[in-house]
Design a protein around this motif. Sequence first.
Motif, PDB file in Angstrom:
ATOM      1  N   LEU A  19      -9.749 -55.895 -23.927  1.00 57.00           N
ATOM      2  CA  LEU A  19      -9.133 -55.895 -25.247  1.00 57.00           C
ATOM      3  C   LEU A  19     -10.013 -56.593 -26.275  1.00 57.00           C
ATOM      4  O   LEU A  19     -10.184 -56.101 -27.397  1.00 57.00           O
ATOM      5  CB  LEU A  19      -7.760 -56.567 -25.177  1.00 57.00           C
ATOM      6  CG  LEU A  19      -7.005 -56.727 -26.494  1.00 57.00           C
ATOM      7  CD1 LEU A  19      -6.798 -55.380 -27.185  1.00 57.00           C
ATOM      8  CD2 LEU A  19      -5.663 -57.425 -26.251  1.00 57.00           C
ATOM      9  N   LEU A  20     -10.586 -57.719 -25.903  1.00 60.34           N
ATOM     10  CA  LEU A  20     -11.463 -58.436 -26.829  1.00 60.34           C
ATOM     11  C   LEU A  20     -12.713 -57.607 -27.145  1.00 60.34           C
ATOM     12  O   LEU A  20     -13.186 -57.585 -28.296  1.00 60.34           O
ATOM     13  CB  LEU A  20     -11.849 -59.793 -26.247  1.00 60.34           C
ATOM     14  CG  LEU A  20     -10.685 -60.775 -26.054  1.00 60.34           C
ATOM     15  CD1 LEU A  20     -11.177 -62.052 -25.388  1.00 60.34           C
ATOM     16  CD2 LEU A  20     -10.013 -61.097 -27.388  1.00 60.34           C
ATOM     17  N   TRP A  21     -13.234 -56.920 -26.144  1.00 59.27           N
ATOM     18  CA  TRP A  21     -14.371 -56.015 -26.385  1.00 59.27           C
ATOM     19  C   TRP A  21     -13.970 -54.912 -27.356  1.00 59.27           C
ATOM     20  O   TRP A  21     -14.723 -54.581 -28.286  1.00 59.27           O
ATOM     21  CB  TRP A  21     -14.847 -55.424 -25.061  1.00 59.27           C
ATOM     22  CG  TRP A  21     -15.809 -54.280 -25.243  1.00 59.27           C
ATOM     23  CD1 TRP A  21     -17.154 -54.357 -25.467  1.00 59.27           C
ATOM     24  CD2 TRP A  21     -15.486 -52.883 -25.242  1.00 59.27           C
ATOM     25  NE1 TRP A  21     -17.690 -53.100 -25.600  1.00 59.27           N
ATOM     26  CE2 TRP A  21     -16.686 -52.172 -25.468  1.00 59.27           C
ATOM     27  CE3 TRP A  21     -14.305 -52.162 -25.058  1.00 59.27           C
ATOM     28  CZ2 TRP A  21     -16.736 -50.777 -25.523  1.00 59.27           C
ATOM     29  CZ3 TRP A  21     -14.341 -50.785 -25.116  1.00 59.27           C
ATOM     30  CH2 TRP A  21     -15.550 -50.108 -25.342  1.00 59.27           C
ATOM     31  N   ALA A  22     -12.796 -54.317 -27.156  1.00 59.28           N
ATOM     32  CA  ALA A  22     -12.334 -53.235 -28.025  1.00 59.28           C
ATOM     33  C   ALA A  22     -12.138 -53.724 -29.455  1.00 59.28           C
ATOM     34  O   ALA A  22     -12.459 -53.010 -30.417  1.00 59.28           O
ATOM     35  CB  ALA A  22     -11.028 -52.652 -27.481  1.00 59.28           C
ATOM     36  N   ARG A  28     -10.305 -48.136 -31.361  1.00 59.19           N
ATOM     37  CA  ARG A  28      -8.848 -48.099 -31.480  1.00 59.19           C
ATOM     38  C   ARG A  28      -8.169 -47.620 -30.192  1.00 59.19           C
ATOM     39  O   ARG A  28      -7.150 -48.170 -29.771  1.00 59.19           O
ATOM     40  CB  ARG A  28      -8.445 -47.208 -32.658  1.00 59.19           C
ATOM     41  CG  ARG A  28      -8.891 -47.757 -34.010  1.00 59.19           C
ATOM     42  CD  ARG A  28      -8.353 -46.921 -35.149  1.00 59.19           C
ATOM     43  NE  ARG A  28      -6.896 -46.960 -35.184  1.00 59.19           N
ATOM     44  CZ  ARG A  28      -6.167 -46.288 -36.072  1.00 59.19           C
ATOM     45  NH1 ARG A  28      -6.758 -45.510 -36.966  1.00 59.19           N
ATOM     46  NH2 ARG A  28      -4.850 -46.375 -36.057  1.00 59.19           N
ATOM     47  N   ALA A  29      -8.696 -46.567 -29.584  1.00 61.49           N
ATOM     48  CA  ALA A  29      -8.073 -46.055 -28.361  1.00 61.49           C
ATOM     49  C   ALA A  29      -8.157 -47.082 -27.235  1.00 61.49           C
ATOM     50  O   ALA A  29      -7.180 -47.310 -26.508  1.00 61.49           O
ATOM     51  CB  ALA A  29      -8.740 -44.750 -27.945  1.00 61.49           C
ATOM     52  N   ALA A  30      -9.320 -47.694 -27.084  1.00 60.72           N
ATOM     53  CA  ALA A  30      -9.486 -48.716 -26.049  1.00 60.72           C
ATOM     54  C   ALA A  30      -8.604 -49.925 -26.339  1.00 60.72           C
ATOM     55  O   ALA A  30      -8.039 -50.538 -25.422  1.00 60.72           O
ATOM     56  CB  ALA A  30     -10.950 -49.139 -25.959  1.00 60.72           C
ATOM     57  N   SER A  36      -1.909 -52.620 -24.124  1.00 58.71           N
ATOM     58  CA  SER A  36      -0.746 -52.214 -23.331  1.00 58.71           C
ATOM     59  C   SER A  36      -0.831 -52.766 -21.909  1.00 58.71           C
ATOM     60  O   SER A  36       0.177 -53.219 -21.342  1.00 58.71           O
ATOM     61  CB  SER A  36      -0.637 -50.695 -23.306  1.00 58.71           C
ATOM     62  OG  SER A  36      -0.468 -50.176 -24.618  1.00 58.71           O
ATOM     63  N   LEU A  37      -2.023 -52.729 -21.330  1.00 64.50           N
ATOM     64  CA  LEU A  37      -2.211 -53.265 -19.984  1.00 64.50           C
ATOM     65  C   LEU A  37      -1.992 -54.778 -19.949  1.00 64.50           C
ATOM     66  O   LEU A  37      -1.391 -55.303 -19.002  1.00 64.50           O
ATOM     67  CB  LEU A  37      -3.610 -52.923 -19.474  1.00 64.50           C
ATOM     68  CG  LEU A  37      -3.865 -51.459 -19.128  1.00 64.50           C
ATOM     69  CD1 LEU A  37      -5.337 -51.239 -18.775  1.00 64.50           C
ATOM     70  CD2 LEU A  37      -2.964 -51.007 -17.983  1.00 64.50           C
ATOM     71  N   PHE A  75       0.459 -49.622 -34.283  1.00 65.40           N
ATOM     72  CA  PHE A  75       0.502 -48.499 -35.214  1.00 65.40           C
ATOM     73  C   PHE A  75      -0.044 -48.850 -36.599  1.00 65.40           C
ATOM     74  O   PHE A  75      -0.515 -47.984 -37.320  1.00 65.40           O
ATOM     75  CB  PHE A  75       1.928 -47.962 -35.320  1.00 65.40           C
ATOM     76  CG  PHE A  75       2.395 -47.303 -34.058  1.00 65.40           C
ATOM     77  CD1 PHE A  75       2.059 -45.998 -33.771  1.00 65.40           C
ATOM     78  CD2 PHE A  75       3.156 -48.005 -33.131  1.00 65.40           C
ATOM     79  CE1 PHE A  75       2.479 -45.380 -32.598  1.00 65.40           C
ATOM     80  CE2 PHE A  75       3.585 -47.402 -31.957  1.00 65.40           C
ATOM     81  CZ  PHE A  75       3.234 -46.095 -31.687  1.00 65.40           C
ATOM     82  N   GLY A  76       0.040 -50.109 -37.000  1.00 62.50           N
ATOM     83  CA  GLY A  76      -0.626 -50.545 -38.218  1.00 62.50           C
ATOM     84  C   GLY A  76       0.127 -50.308 -39.512  1.00 62.50           C
ATOM     85  O   GLY A  76      -0.241 -50.880 -40.544  1.00 62.50           O
TER      86      GLY A  76
END
Length: 203
Positions: A19-22, A28-30, A36-37, A75-76
């Motif tokens: 998540l931190l990498w994303a 956005r997809a990652a 979620s994980l 969703f933003g």
Amino acid sequence: MNDWSWVVLGLGGLSLVGLLWAEWQNRRAARALFKSLCSLGFLLFALSLGLDSLFARLIFVGLLLSAVGDVLLLFGSSRAFLAGLGAFLLAHLAYLGAFVQVGAPSLGGLLLVLAMGYGWLRWLWPHLGGWKAPVLAYGVVISLMLWAGLGTAQSEIWLGALLFYLSDLFVARQRFVVQQPLNPLLGLPLYYAAQYLLAWAAR
């Protein structure tokens, strides 16, 4: 903890790294996948430890509502943010209900929470625009949650409550003050550490 708990905890840690990498790469997809994980992870962690008391079940309700809030914030949009704010507000009420069963809020804790609340409200107020009422309502509830958490003797409870409170300052900064990668990079580890600590407290 049992073997299943350690597996879930490890997967949660790896998901947080993802998540931190994303966030850093603005993928956005990652981001949606790993967030979620991460949130699924603290739910499974709590379940792996058992929900054998009303305290534990209230903690799990708080975790579940938080996970709903996490998904909504992906969703933003302003509508999704408001719905997420509502989900987290209900989560804090569940945590509050759990904490008062095992602790007694103190006057010293109240003074500390009031001082912190005055500080963040004075900082955020000029940036809130039409969000003043919902943010103020949320701030009151999370402050009550923190006050109750600080009144417990279990370190995982008061530390989890405090880390959750601090993590929300980075969410507010990202939403209302300035959007910077630093906000999620600091706020997310605080948030997930808080949720895993609270899940651990429910054992």
